[in-house]
Scaffold this motif. Structure first.
Motif, PDB file in Angstrom:
ATOM      1  N   VAL A  11      -0.602   1.919  -5.612  1.00  8.86           N
ATOM      2  CA  VAL A  11      -1.267   0.646  -5.918  1.00  8.86           C
ATOM      3  C   VAL A  11      -1.676   0.610  -7.392  1.00  8.86           C
ATOM      4  CG1 VAL A  11      -3.257  -0.806  -5.396  1.00  8.86           C
ATOM      5  CG2 VAL A  11      -2.079   0.400  -3.546  1.00  8.86           C
ATOM      6  N   ALA A  12      -2.243   1.740  -7.897  1.00 14.92           N
ATOM      7  CA  ALA A  12      -2.667   1.794  -9.289  1.00 14.92           C
ATOM      8  C   ALA A  12      -1.478   1.709 -10.240  1.00 14.92           C
ATOM      9  CB  ALA A  12      -3.447   3.089  -9.535  1.00 14.92           C
ATOM     10  N   ALA A  13      -0.386   2.397  -9.883  1.00 15.76           N
ATOM     11  CA  ALA A  13       0.807   2.380 -10.740  1.00 15.76           C
ATOM     12  C   ALA A  13       1.404   0.979 -10.818  1.00 15.76           C
ATOM     13  CB  ALA A  13       1.844   3.367 -10.206  1.00 15.76           C
ATOM     14  N   ASP A  14       1.382   0.267  -9.704  1.00 15.67           N
ATOM     15  CA  ASP A  14       1.894  -1.098  -9.706  1.00 15.67           C
ATOM     16  C   ASP A  14       0.992  -2.003 -10.547  1.00 15.67           C
ATOM     17  OD1 ASP A  14       3.728  -3.133  -8.860  1.00 15.67           O
ATOM     18  OD2 ASP A  14       2.198  -3.846  -7.460  1.00 15.67           O
ATOM     19  N   LYS A  15      -0.315  -1.786 -10.452  1.00 15.32           N
ATOM     20  CA  LYS A  15      -1.272  -2.601 -11.209  1.00 15.32           C
ATOM     21  C   LYS A  15      -1.084  -2.427 -12.719  1.00 15.32           C
ATOM     22  CE  LYS A  15      -6.241  -3.090 -12.142  1.00 15.32           C
ATOM     23  NZ  LYS A  15      -7.615  -2.703 -11.738  1.00 15.32           N
TER      24      LYS A  15
ATOM     25  N   THR B  85       2.459   6.559  10.448  1.00 15.94           N
ATOM     26  CA  THR B  85       2.276   6.141   9.050  1.00 15.94           C
ATOM     27  C   THR B  85       3.118   4.927   8.670  1.00 15.94           C
ATOM     28  OG1 THR B  85       4.041   7.618   8.287  1.00 15.94           O
ATOM     29  CG2 THR B  85       1.810   8.526   8.384  1.00 15.94           C
ATOM     30  N   ALA B  86       4.046   4.555   9.538  1.00 14.11           N
ATOM     31  CA  ALA B  86       5.010   3.523   9.173  1.00 14.11           C
ATOM     32  C   ALA B  86       4.358   2.186   8.859  1.00 14.11           C
ATOM     33  CB  ALA B  86       6.047   3.351  10.288  1.00 14.11           C
TER      34      ALA B  86
ATOM     35  N   LEU C 239       2.546  -1.469   2.248  1.00 15.00           N
ATOM     36  CA  LEU C 239       2.552  -1.171   0.817  1.00 15.00           C
ATOM     37  C   LEU C 239       3.887  -1.571   0.187  1.00 15.00           C
ATOM     38  CD1 LEU C 239       0.828   2.334   0.619  1.00 15.00           C
ATOM     39  CD2 LEU C 239       0.013   0.233  -0.435  1.00 15.00           C
ATOM     40  N   ALA C 240       4.972  -1.248   0.868  1.00 18.25           N
ATOM     41  CA  ALA C 240       6.295  -1.561   0.334  1.00 18.25           C
ATOM     42  C   ALA C 240       6.479  -3.056   0.144  1.00 18.25           C
ATOM     43  CB  ALA C 240       7.370  -1.011   1.271  1.00 18.25           C
TER      44      ALA C 240
ATOM     45  N   LEU D 246      11.328   2.247  -0.669  1.00 14.99           N
ATOM     46  CA  LEU D 246      10.666   2.387   0.624  1.00 14.99           C
ATOM     47  C   LEU D 246      11.289   1.454   1.658  1.00 14.99           C
ATOM     48  CD1 LEU D 246       6.847   2.759  -0.148  1.00 14.99           C
ATOM     49  CD2 LEU D 246       8.360   4.432   0.907  1.00 14.99           C
ATOM     50  N   LYS D 247      11.606   0.236   1.243  1.00 18.11           N
ATOM     51  CA  LYS D 247      12.231  -0.715   2.174  1.00 18.11           C
ATOM     52  C   LYS D 247      13.587  -0.202   2.633  1.00 18.11           C
ATOM     53  CE  LYS D 247      10.002  -4.950   0.525  1.00 18.11           C
ATOM     54  NZ  LYS D 247      10.212  -6.283  -0.071  1.00 18.11           N
ATOM     55  N   ASP D 248      14.359   0.382   1.712  1.00 14.72           N
ATOM     56  CA  ASP D 248      15.661   0.938   2.077  1.00 14.72           C
ATOM     57  C   ASP D 248      15.501   2.058   3.087  1.00 14.72           C
ATOM     58  OD1 ASP D 248      16.885  -0.792   0.405  1.00 14.72           O
ATOM     59  OD2 ASP D 248      17.118   0.600  -1.248  1.00 14.72           O
ATOM     60  N   ASP D 249      14.452   2.873   2.940  1.00 20.85           N
ATOM     61  CA  ASP D 249      14.230   3.957   3.886  1.00 20.85           C
ATOM     62  C   ASP D 249      13.899   3.432   5.280  1.00 20.85           C
ATOM     63  OD1 ASP D 249      14.719   5.879   1.986  1.00 20.85           O
ATOM     64  OD2 ASP D 249      13.073   7.150   2.676  1.00 20.85           O
TER      65      ASP D 249
END
Length: 345
Positions: free
Chosen positions: A274-278, A300-301, A307-308, A316-319
């Motif tokens: 979240v911080a990295a995206d901000k 955890t999914a 988040l993804a 993450l979406k591809d995973d």
């Protein structure tokens, strides 16, 4: 690094023999295909040789041609390597089509092992068409002369080449310790010129470094805040203190926070994503995505998928798509859990 050089040298002997055919028309008329006349023996490279002249060709498939063979005319045992070429004597440029080399072998070097009682033969069955010869300037007064060039390879030897150039001097260079040095700078607060207040704690840092690492902080620290003359602490309201501390450490050292328990690392990866995206720190964001990808499970999914979606994490979406195809039962369990947790409408 060492360097060396050597060379392969062919020790050869060159020789030439001229064979004159006087009375060409008589030889053509009296000798059938496959029969030959033999030259006087001659010596090249310590071996005795002779030329066989077939006025009507050899074998019969080359009828209409003049054939030539070079043969060993001695009984000395041993291996013979020779390069042979037949041509007309004083050949003119326009007569290059008469050049025939190396007999039936396509390679210019023919290898023959000669034993006592056996002959080594270098064949040139289609040296020239009789009609072509008869219409050329090479046939004069019913005679012509053939030139046979022979190169006998005595041996191949390896010689040392020129001495190698001295190897360049090598100076051991230690790995970069820039991250360690910047980490020490952060810990000592030396030269710090900006303070952040996060979750009741304060963190001193250096404007120039933060601006270099984050375009968002660059705009804030050298844009509106500098123009407004803000001198107090910069308040960060939407982040925990330990997350901001880990974020600062990454900015200075480009390394993940110190190893923690697996559950704590999973939670930190979510917060740092979240911080990295901000702050638009793409490398840190990808590192967080990678760590979260390795923790996708039924428990955890839901949080990872949220988040993804919110922070545009394509990896993450591809995973999740891979998870759908490889483990459909987990995806069904996730959908069921989300349906139970969803508030009633």
């Amino acid at each position: 690094m060492s360097s060396s050089a050597s060379e392969i040298v062919a020790d050869t002997t060159h020789g030439r023999h001229h064979l004159k055919i006087d009375g060409y028309s008589i030889t053509k008329a009296t000798l059938p295909t496959g029969e030959f006349l033999k030259s006087q023996p001659f010596s090249v490279g310590g071996r005795r040789w002779a030329i066989q002249y077939y006025p009507n060709g050899d074998p019969s498939s080359h009828k209409g041609h003049i054939s030539l063979h070079l043969v060993l005319d001695d009984a000395v045992a041993g291996e013979v390597r020779a390069q042979v070429q037949f041509r007309f004597k004083a050949e003119k440029k326009h007569a290059l089509s008469f050049l025939q080399s190396w007999g039936r072998k396509p390679a210019p070097l023919k290898l023959g092992r000669v034993e006592a009682g056996e002959d080594g033969v270098w064949e040139c069955p289609n040296f020239v068409k009789r009609k072509t010869l008869e219409e050329s300037d090479h046939l004069k007064d019913d005679s012509f002369t053939i030139r046979c060039d022979i190169i006998v390879v005595n041996e191949f030897r390896a010689d040392g080449g020129p001495p190698p150039a001295p190897a360049p001097r090598s100076v051991p260079v230690p790995p970069s310790d820039l991250g360690q040095q910047l980490g020490d700078l952060l810990a000592a607060y030396k030269g710090a010129d900006v303070v952040f207040e996060v979750g009741g704690q304060t963190f001193a840092a250096h404007r120039w470094l933060l601006a270099a690492r984050s375009p968002v902080l660059s705009a804030e620290l050298f844009g509106s805040m500098r123009e407004g003359g803000a001198a107090g602490a910069v308040r960060v309201a939407d982040m925990e203190a330990q997350v901001f501390k880990a974020l600062l450490r990454f900015m200075y050292t480009d390394s993940w926070p110190l190893e923690t328990a697996e559950e704590e690392e999973f939670a930190m990866a979510q917060h740092l994503l979240v911080a990295a995206d901000k702050y638009r720190m793409e490398r840190l964001k990808l590192i967080c995505e990678d760590k979260l990808c390795k923790n996708i499970a039924a428990g955890t999914a839901a949080s990872i998928l949220a988040l993804a979606e919110v922070h545009h994490c394509h990896e993450l979406k591809d995973d999740f798509e891979n998870l759908r195809s490889s483990f459909p039962s987990i995806v069904k369990e996730l959908i069921a859990k989300c349906s139970i947790d969803a508030p009633a409408q």
